[in-house]
Design a protein around this motif. Sequence first.
Motif, PDB file in Angstrom:
ATOM      1  N   GLY A 150     -11.375  -4.312  25.402  1.00  0.00           N
ATOM      2  CA  GLY A 150     -10.756  -5.047  26.498  1.00  0.00           C
ATOM      3  C   GLY A 150     -10.884  -4.304  27.823  1.00  0.00           C
ATOM      4  N   ALA A 151     -10.669  -5.020  28.905  1.00  0.00           N
ATOM      5  CA  ALA A 151     -10.783  -4.430  30.241  1.00  0.00           C
ATOM      6  C   ALA A 151      -9.596  -3.491  30.512  1.00  0.00           C
ATOM      7  N   ASP A 152      -9.858  -2.452  31.301  1.00  0.00           N
ATOM      8  CA  ASP A 152      -8.803  -1.533  31.709  1.00  0.00           C
ATOM      9  C   ASP A 152      -7.989  -2.137  32.851  1.00  0.00           C
ATOM     10  N   LEU A 153      -6.748  -1.692  32.973  1.00  0.00           N
ATOM     11  CA  LEU A 153      -5.876  -2.084  34.071  1.00  0.00           C
ATOM     12  C   LEU A 153      -5.498  -0.842  34.875  1.00  0.00           C
ATOM     13  N   VAL A 154      -5.282  -1.024  36.180  1.00  0.00           N
ATOM     14  CA  VAL A 154      -4.844   0.071  37.045  1.00  0.00           C
ATOM     15  C   VAL A 154      -3.549  -0.347  37.737  1.00  0.00           C
ATOM     16  N   TYR A 155      -2.532   0.494  37.631  1.00  0.00           N
ATOM     17  CA  TYR A 155      -1.236   0.221  38.241  1.00  0.00           C
ATOM     18  C   TYR A 155      -0.973   1.307  39.287  1.00  0.00           C
ATOM     19  N   ASP A 156      -0.715   0.896  40.531  1.00  0.00           N
ATOM     20  CA  ASP A 156      -0.423   1.836  41.608  1.00  0.00           C
ATOM     21  C   ASP A 156       1.066   2.160  41.625  1.00  0.00           C
ATOM     22  N   LEU A 157       1.396   3.447  41.519  1.00  0.00           N
ATOM     23  CA  LEU A 157       2.789   3.882  41.471  1.00  0.00           C
ATOM     24  C   LEU A 157       3.051   4.914  42.559  1.00  0.00           C
ATOM     25  N   LYS A 170       9.230   7.053  34.603  1.00  0.00           N
ATOM     26  CA  LYS A 170       9.258   5.766  35.298  1.00  0.00           C
ATOM     27  C   LYS A 170       8.919   4.653  34.311  1.00  0.00           C
ATOM     28  N   GLN A 171       9.544   3.509  34.510  1.00  0.00           N
ATOM     29  CA  GLN A 171       9.153   2.319  33.762  1.00  0.00           C
ATOM     30  C   GLN A 171       8.363   1.415  34.698  1.00  0.00           C
ATOM     31  N   VAL A 172       7.168   1.041  34.282  1.00  0.00           N
ATOM     32  CA  VAL A 172       6.339   0.158  35.100  1.00  0.00           C
ATOM     33  C   VAL A 172       6.181  -1.176  34.380  1.00  0.00           C
ATOM     34  N   ALA A 173       6.137  -2.233  35.145  1.00  0.00           N
ATOM     35  CA  ALA A 173       5.962  -3.583  34.598  1.00  0.00           C
ATOM     36  C   ALA A 173       4.686  -4.185  35.172  1.00  0.00           C
ATOM     37  N   PHE A 174       3.890  -4.832  34.312  1.00  0.00           N
ATOM     38  CA  PHE A 174       2.614  -5.394  34.745  1.00  0.00           C
ATOM     39  C   PHE A 174       2.317  -6.635  33.928  1.00  0.00           C
ATOM     40  N   ARG A 175       1.453  -7.475  34.466  1.00  0.00           N
ATOM     41  CA  ARG A 175       1.097  -8.735  33.815  1.00  0.00           C
ATOM     42  C   ARG A 175      -0.122  -8.565  32.928  1.00  0.00           C
ATOM     43  N   LYS A 176      -0.043  -9.119  31.720  1.00  0.00           N
ATOM     44  CA  LYS A 176      -1.192  -9.132  30.818  1.00  0.00           C
ATOM     45  C   LYS A 176      -2.020 -10.389  31.074  1.00  0.00           C
ATOM     46  N   GLU A 177      -3.101 -10.564  30.284  1.00  0.00           N
ATOM     47  CA  GLU A 177      -4.041 -11.661  30.534  1.00  0.00           C
ATOM     48  C   GLU A 177      -3.416 -13.038  30.362  1.00  0.00           C
ATOM     49  N   ILE A 200      -2.894   5.637  29.771  1.00  0.00           N
ATOM     50  CA  ILE A 200      -2.090   5.215  28.637  1.00  0.00           C
ATOM     51  C   ILE A 200      -3.005   4.387  27.746  1.00  0.00           C
ATOM     52  N   PRO A 201      -3.404   4.926  26.601  1.00  0.00           N
ATOM     53  CA  PRO A 201      -4.413   4.255  25.770  1.00  0.00           C
ATOM     54  C   PRO A 201      -3.950   2.892  25.256  1.00  0.00           C
ATOM     55  N   GLU A 202      -4.885   1.946  25.262  1.00  0.00           N
ATOM     56  CA  GLU A 202      -4.740   0.638  24.627  1.00  0.00           C
ATOM     57  C   GLU A 202      -3.558  -0.174  25.148  1.00  0.00           C
ATOM     58  N   ARG A 203      -3.237  -0.012  26.426  1.00  0.00           N
ATOM     59  CA  ARG A 203      -2.213  -0.864  27.032  1.00  0.00           C
ATOM     60  C   ARG A 203      -2.823  -1.776  28.092  1.00  0.00           C
ATOM     61  N   GLY A 204      -4.156  -1.884  28.083  1.00  0.00           N
ATOM     62  CA  GLY A 204      -4.847  -2.796  28.981  1.00  0.00           C
ATOM     63  C   GLY A 204      -4.988  -4.171  28.346  1.00  0.00           C
ATOM     64  N   LEU A 205      -6.023  -4.907  28.737  1.00  0.00           N
ATOM     65  CA  LEU A 205      -6.237  -6.250  28.220  1.00  0.00           C
ATOM     66  C   LEU A 205      -6.792  -6.216  26.800  1.00  0.00           C
ATOM     67  N   GLU A 208     -12.153  -8.324  22.475  1.00  0.00           N
ATOM     68  CA  GLU A 208     -12.697  -9.545  21.909  1.00  0.00           C
ATOM     69  C   GLU A 208     -13.308  -9.262  20.545  1.00  0.00           C
ATOM     70  N   ALA A 209     -13.203 -10.227  19.651  1.00  0.00           N
ATOM     71  CA  ALA A 209     -13.801 -10.139  18.312  1.00  0.00           C
ATOM     72  C   ALA A 209     -13.362  -8.873  17.586  1.00  0.00           C
ATOM     73  N   GLY A 210     -12.069  -8.551  17.722  1.00  0.00           N
ATOM     74  CA  GLY A 210     -11.543  -7.393  17.021  1.00  0.00           C
ATOM     75  C   GLY A 210     -11.716  -6.084  17.752  1.00  0.00           C
ATOM     76  N   GLY A 211     -12.223  -6.131  18.973  1.00  0.00           N
ATOM     77  CA  GLY A 211     -12.391  -4.900  19.748  1.00  0.00           C
ATOM     78  C   GLY A 211     -11.056  -4.314  20.180  1.00  0.00           C
ATOM     79  N   ALA A 212     -11.047  -3.023  20.463  1.00  0.00           N
ATOM     80  CA  ALA A 212      -9.829  -2.334  20.866  1.00  0.00           C
ATOM     81  C   ALA A 212      -9.377  -2.803  22.244  1.00  0.00           C
ATOM     82  N   PRO A 213      -8.068  -2.789  22.507  1.00  0.00           N
ATOM     83  CA  PRO A 213      -7.594  -3.118  23.853  1.00  0.00           C
ATOM     84  C   PRO A 213      -8.094  -2.091  24.863  1.00  0.00           C
ATOM     85  N   GLY A 214      -8.130  -2.484  26.119  1.00  0.00           N
ATOM     86  CA  GLY A 214      -8.468  -1.537  27.175  1.00  0.00           C
ATOM     87  C   GLY A 214      -7.319  -0.571  27.416  1.00  0.00           C
ATOM     88  N   ASP A 215      -7.479   0.312  28.383  1.00  0.00           N
ATOM     89  CA  ASP A 215      -6.464   1.307  28.701  1.00  0.00           C
ATOM     90  C   ASP A 215      -5.732   0.931  29.984  1.00  0.00           C
TER      91      ASP A 215
END
Length: 321
Positions: A150-157, A170-177, A200-205, A208-215
């Motif tokens: 999956g695609a990686d996400l970037v959160y500005d803190l 810190k607790q951060v909140a973000f939108r998934k796909e 933060i591993p595997e907290r991105g999108l 597909e087809a069983g692939g690992a989530p992005g970071d």
Amino acid sequence: MTAKRDYYKVLGVERDASEGEIKKAYRKLAMQYHPDRNQANKEAEEKFKEVNEAYAVLSDKKKRQEYNSFGHTRFHRQYSQEDIFKGFDIGDIFKDAGFGTEDIFSTLFGGGRRTSRKAGFKDFFNSYPQSGFGDYRGATQGRYTSARKGADLVYDLSITLEEVASGVSKQVAFRKENGELAKVNVKIPTGISAGKKLRIPERGLKGEAGGAPGDLYIKIAVKDHPVFRREGSDLYLDKEIQFTQAALGSTIEVPTLEKVRKIKVPPGTQSHSKIRLKGYGLPNFKSKGKGDLYVRIVVEIPKKLDKKQRGLLEVLIKEGM
């Protein structure tokens, strides 16, 4: 295996090349490196494979658009070898170059294999076991998968200088796909600087087809401080004192990130000289110890003098000061 080259460079064309220019460049290179013209030439064989792979992508409008959009590295993370050649008529490639295809694979791989002009992807790929195309993932009992990470996400803190000094959770909140709000707790290490990213591993999108989530990457920004200026682990501040304090020496109070400290100003201190407070800077990032705090002395010159003050200064002038 050597890293794959940019497909446009492989064919020697510009990124805005037309379909005709791409086909012309491919035809020229395919003829140059064709096995019939380069018997037992391993380098030419690898070039021939590379040229065909580049053409398989750039001659397909959808794949070319995604290659341009993703960039070379990400495209190869998203596309397996099967994806690259899926729906591609290998026989048609050689027909465009003006070759027969009957003996190409037997020439390249031995074993007397003969491949028809209508050879599809599966026959073509099976002719390249452990070939220069690289390892093919997902072949299991004759079935092919194309798991994609999956695609990686970037959160500005943004954090404060005090939080850099002490470390903070810190607790951060973000939108998934799917629009779902996700939350994650992140520990900010002491001494971190602006621009650093925490992974933060595997907290991105989702993949597909069983692939690992992005970071998920937390990109740090540090807010400007009203008093302190930062340089690495060291802090700087300006402290104004009166002319008499600088000339005669004095004890003054200065702020630190922890508490107010009293420091001595030696007699005869010049304006813009620095006084160092060892260990009163920021913690070093990922190592022991702390930086220092530098107090820059700024001697204040009064803009207005009353009659008595002016008289005293005139006496000092007569005394040679």
